[in-house]
Write a protein that holds these residues in place. Sequence first.
Motif, PDB file in Angstrom:
ATOM      1  N   LYS A 285       0.815  -1.218   0.000  1.00  0.00           N
ATOM      2  CA  LYS A 285       0.000   0.000   0.000  1.00  0.00           C
ATOM      3  C   LYS A 285       0.848   1.267   0.000  1.00  0.00           C
ATOM      4  N   ASN A 286       2.170   1.098  -0.085  1.00  0.00           N
ATOM      5  CA  ASN A 286       3.097   2.237  -0.032  1.00  0.00           C
ATOM      6  C   ASN A 286       2.905   3.073   1.235  1.00  0.00           C
ATOM      7  N   LEU A 287       2.664   2.379   2.338  1.00  0.00           N
ATOM      8  CA  LEU A 287       2.499   3.030   3.636  1.00  0.00           C
ATOM      9  C   LEU A 287       3.754   2.822   4.470  1.00  0.00           C
ATOM     10  N   PRO A 288       4.056   3.763   5.383  1.00  0.00           N
ATOM     11  CA  PRO A 288       5.237   3.595   6.243  1.00  0.00           C
ATOM     12  C   PRO A 288       5.107   2.369   7.135  1.00  0.00           C
ATOM     13  N   ARG A 289       6.233   1.831   7.546  1.00  0.00           N
ATOM     14  CA  ARG A 289       6.253   0.649   8.407  1.00  0.00           C
ATOM     15  C   ARG A 289       5.870   1.047   9.839  1.00  0.00           C
ATOM     16  N   LYS A 290       4.585   1.225  10.018  1.00  0.00           N
ATOM     17  CA  LYS A 290       4.068   1.652  11.323  1.00  0.00           C
ATOM     18  C   LYS A 290       2.651   1.098  11.473  1.00  0.00           C
ATOM     19  N   ALA A 291       2.383   0.433  12.604  1.00  0.00           N
ATOM     20  CA  ALA A 291       1.053  -0.135  12.837  1.00  0.00           C
ATOM     21  C   ALA A 291       0.833  -0.348  14.329  1.00  0.00           C
ATOM     22  N   ILE A 292      -0.437  -0.352  14.727  1.00  0.00           N
ATOM     23  CA  ILE A 292      -0.825  -0.576  16.123  1.00  0.00           C
ATOM     24  C   ILE A 292      -1.772  -1.763  16.191  1.00  0.00           C
ATOM     25  N   LEU A 293      -1.497  -2.670  17.116  1.00  0.00           N
ATOM     26  CA  LEU A 293      -2.359  -3.827  17.357  1.00  0.00           C
ATOM     27  C   LEU A 293      -3.100  -3.630  18.679  1.00  0.00           C
ATOM     28  N   ILE A 294      -4.430  -3.581  18.623  1.00  0.00           N
ATOM     29  CA  ILE A 294      -5.265  -3.409  19.818  1.00  0.00           C
ATOM     30  C   ILE A 294      -5.625  -4.791  20.373  1.00  0.00           C
ATOM     31  N   LEU A 295      -5.415  -4.976  21.670  1.00  0.00           N
ATOM     32  CA  LEU A 295      -5.800  -6.232  22.307  1.00  0.00           C
ATOM     33  C   LEU A 295      -6.098  -5.993  23.782  1.00  0.00           C
ATOM     34  N   ASP A 296      -6.820  -6.946  24.395  1.00  0.00           N
ATOM     35  CA  ASP A 296      -7.178  -6.766  25.800  1.00  0.00           C
ATOM     36  C   ASP A 296      -6.021  -7.178  26.700  1.00  0.00           C
ATOM     37  N   ASN A 297      -5.981  -6.584  27.885  1.00  0.00           N
ATOM     38  CA  ASN A 297      -4.892  -6.794  28.825  1.00  0.00           C
ATOM     39  C   ASN A 297      -5.154  -8.041  29.662  1.00  0.00           C
ATOM     40  N   ALA A 298      -5.094  -9.205  29.007  1.00  0.00           N
ATOM     41  CA  ALA A 298      -5.351 -10.466  29.699  1.00  0.00           C
ATOM     42  C   ALA A 298      -4.030 -11.102  30.117  1.00  0.00           C
ATOM     43  N   SER A 299      -4.116 -11.991  31.112  1.00  0.00           N
ATOM     44  CA  SER A 299      -2.897 -12.638  31.612  1.00  0.00           C
ATOM     45  C   SER A 299      -2.272 -13.552  30.570  1.00  0.00           C
ATOM     46  N   LEU A 300      -3.037 -13.948  29.553  1.00  0.00           N
ATOM     47  CA  LEU A 300      -2.500 -14.823  28.516  1.00  0.00           C
ATOM     48  C   LEU A 300      -1.691 -14.065  27.477  1.00  0.00           C
ATOM     49  N   HIS A 301      -1.659 -12.715  27.577  1.00  0.00           N
ATOM     50  CA  HIS A 301      -0.855 -11.914  26.667  1.00  0.00           C
ATOM     51  C   HIS A 301       0.430 -11.461  27.366  1.00  0.00           C
ATOM     52  N   PRO A 302       1.559 -11.432  26.651  1.00  0.00           N
ATOM     53  CA  PRO A 302       2.824 -10.995  27.257  1.00  0.00           C
ATOM     54  C   PRO A 302       2.761  -9.516  27.641  1.00  0.00           C
ATOM     55  N   ASP A 303       3.778  -9.071  28.371  1.00  0.00           N
ATOM     56  CA  ASP A 303       3.882  -7.647  28.701  1.00  0.00           C
ATOM     57  C   ASP A 303       3.997  -6.840  27.413  1.00  0.00           C
ATOM     58  N   ILE A 304       3.519  -5.606  27.456  1.00  0.00           N
ATOM     59  CA  ILE A 304       3.458  -4.778  26.259  1.00  0.00           C
ATOM     60  C   ILE A 304       4.841  -4.520  25.659  1.00  0.00           C
ATOM     61  N   GLU A 305       5.896  -4.514  26.517  1.00  0.00           N
ATOM     62  CA  GLU A 305       7.260  -4.264  26.034  1.00  0.00           C
ATOM     63  C   GLU A 305       7.751  -5.380  25.119  1.00  0.00           C
ATOM     64  N   GLU A 306       7.157  -6.565  25.261  1.00  0.00           N
ATOM     65  CA  GLU A 306       7.594  -7.704  24.450  1.00  0.00           C
ATOM     66  C   GLU A 306       6.863  -7.783  23.117  1.00  0.00           C
ATOM     67  N   LEU A 307       5.865  -6.920  22.929  1.00  0.00           N
ATOM     68  CA  LEU A 307       5.091  -6.926  21.690  1.00  0.00           C
ATOM     69  C   LEU A 307       5.418  -5.664  20.896  1.00  0.00           C
ATOM     70  N   LYS A 308       6.645  -5.594  20.463  1.00  0.00           N
ATOM     71  CA  LYS A 308       7.102  -4.411  19.736  1.00  0.00           C
ATOM     72  C   LYS A 308       8.210  -4.803  18.776  1.00  0.00           C
ATOM     73  N   ASN A 309       8.116  -4.288  17.542  1.00  0.00           N
ATOM     74  CA  ASN A 309       9.139  -4.486  16.539  1.00  0.00           C
ATOM     75  C   ASN A 309       9.237  -3.201  15.741  1.00  0.00           C
ATOM     76  N   GLY A 310      10.131  -2.320  16.167  1.00  0.00           N
ATOM     77  CA  GLY A 310      10.212  -0.994  15.559  1.00  0.00           C
ATOM     78  C   GLY A 310       8.934  -0.223  15.823  1.00  0.00           C
ATOM     79  N   ASP A 311       8.310   0.288  14.768  1.00  0.00           N
ATOM     80  CA  ASP A 311       7.057   1.050  14.900  1.00  0.00           C
ATOM     81  C   ASP A 311       5.820   0.169  14.747  1.00  0.00           C
ATOM     82  N   ILE A 312       6.013  -1.132  14.727  1.00  0.00           N
ATOM     83  CA  ILE A 312       4.878  -2.062  14.767  1.00  0.00           C
ATOM     84  C   ILE A 312       4.784  -2.571  16.194  1.00  0.00           C
ATOM     85  N   ARG A 313       3.725  -2.187  16.892  1.00  0.00           N
ATOM     86  CA  ARG A 313       3.650  -2.523  18.313  1.00  0.00           C
ATOM     87  C   ARG A 313       2.197  -2.710  18.750  1.00  0.00           C
TER      88      ARG A 313
END
Length: 534
Positions: A285-313
């Motif tokens: 789509k010729n868009l910059p490498r930047k995206a946000i993933l929305i999810l609920d803060n459940a215990s089955l999800h890792p800490d937010i710091e571990e779900l980041k790869n550059g500007d995709i987080r």
Amino acid sequence: MASSVKRKQVNMSMEQKLRALKRLDKGESVSAVAKDLGVGKSTIRDWKKKRTEIESWCVSRMCTETLKERKSMKESDFNEVSEALYIWFRQTRKKGTPISGPILQEKALKFYEEFKKDNDPKFVASTGWLDRWKKRYGVRQLSICGEKLSGDIEGMSQFKKIFQKFIKAEGLTREQLYKCDETGLNYKLLPAKSLAFKEEQSAQGFKTSKERVTILACSNATGEHKLKLGLIGKSKKPCAFKHIEMGKLSVWYRNQSHAWMSCAIFKEWFHEVFVPSVEQFLKSKNLPRKAILILDNASLHPDIEELKNGDIRAMFLPPNVTALCQPMDQGVLVSLKRRYRHKLLSSLLSANDNDQGLILQNLKKINLLDVVGWVADAWNELESLILVRSWRKLLDHEGNEFIEHDDAENVNLLNLLKRVPGCAEANENDIEQWFQNDTDQNIMSNAEIIAAVTVNEKMLENNEDVDVEDSTVQAPKISHSEGLKAVETALQYFEQQGASVMDLLFLRRLRDEAAKRRVQCRRQQDITHFFKKK
């Protein structure tokens, strides 16, 4: 004479041990790995010697994210109580029920009474034990006794303002906004009114309605980008996948002993599936490498710091607002299940609408490969409009046509349901009850929790592979001659139906392949027969 210097003892976590073993697999020497970690070469060799034991122990953990903190395979005191309490905690929180420390301590004591043996030491479920339990299982938030059972309307309004300001400040388009969520699916569950359902329920050893998987669905706000579904089952490689390359499945498959999502599985999905797929879409789509993933803060999800790869987080929804604004909860997962159930009923009715015995027989034959195909097709068939409308509460979409679409799906499924024996008088309420029963069947009773933990502990004691196969009836092996005849029949049928040239060519290739294999098989049998002659 040089004096020997005693090396300072270093305790490595289980996660570090697994990484060290992986480095050895890649060709690194024992000396290099030992030097890098600051341990002796004998320590690395010992890990290598105990590799099977280490890997089996790590795979069997309820919450594999805690492997970064565990430094030995020694089980905690009252391990069965801890495991049972974690299962109960997860499913209770999934229902939105508030839980406090004293509630968990009381529940732990009740489980202790069930597991207690004559010579066991006394268990008091102290605050210190509870703190260690929280750390062991990665429970981030526990002091929630004042949490509202209903969604926090005010919190929702505040988060929406903050979220929309964030989007504007970051310069994000709707193509760059993603959401994901998990749902359990009891893939053989039938409506309660069905005669098949009642017969299965009364049958000895009934467990059909407990055969479940977890589905992970993810898409962006425009509905243009639907990622391959994630599917979590109990078996590492179910019997139905025996001749299938796992990488060629139409879903991303992983396993966990209770078919649940875990921190480790979600982290793997984020970095190995989500990030590469989003990168490819944004590039197209010729868009910059930047995206946000929305999810609920459940215990089955890792800490937010571990779900980041550059500007995709990732970004967690605040407590109490998930049910109000989580896009996947706004009908998407329900629509996905409706489509799956339509395919399930169609399959059961394909042989004979009125033959109760055939319907039961077809139900027993359903395996995970069928589930994978149906759920993947259901996801692919889901219209982009449904995905777009699911964001309306976060992005202020106008209109509420989504509910009307739901009603249309209900009618479509209802017409098929009425053809099932025992369901001729079914109505919309029966459809809703069917889906409610699916949710209820995901909840394990205390007795089922205790039984599951007991079986798991015995398998670990015997050093068995914790890998539970799906309990389906295996189809008899089809001969090459039977396969060839079946393809020839299919080819003749589609020729009479005026199928496209491409489809007919595909079927002819299959026919030729079946014929080739039959000839090869006969040649092999002839040679074997020759050598057996005296």
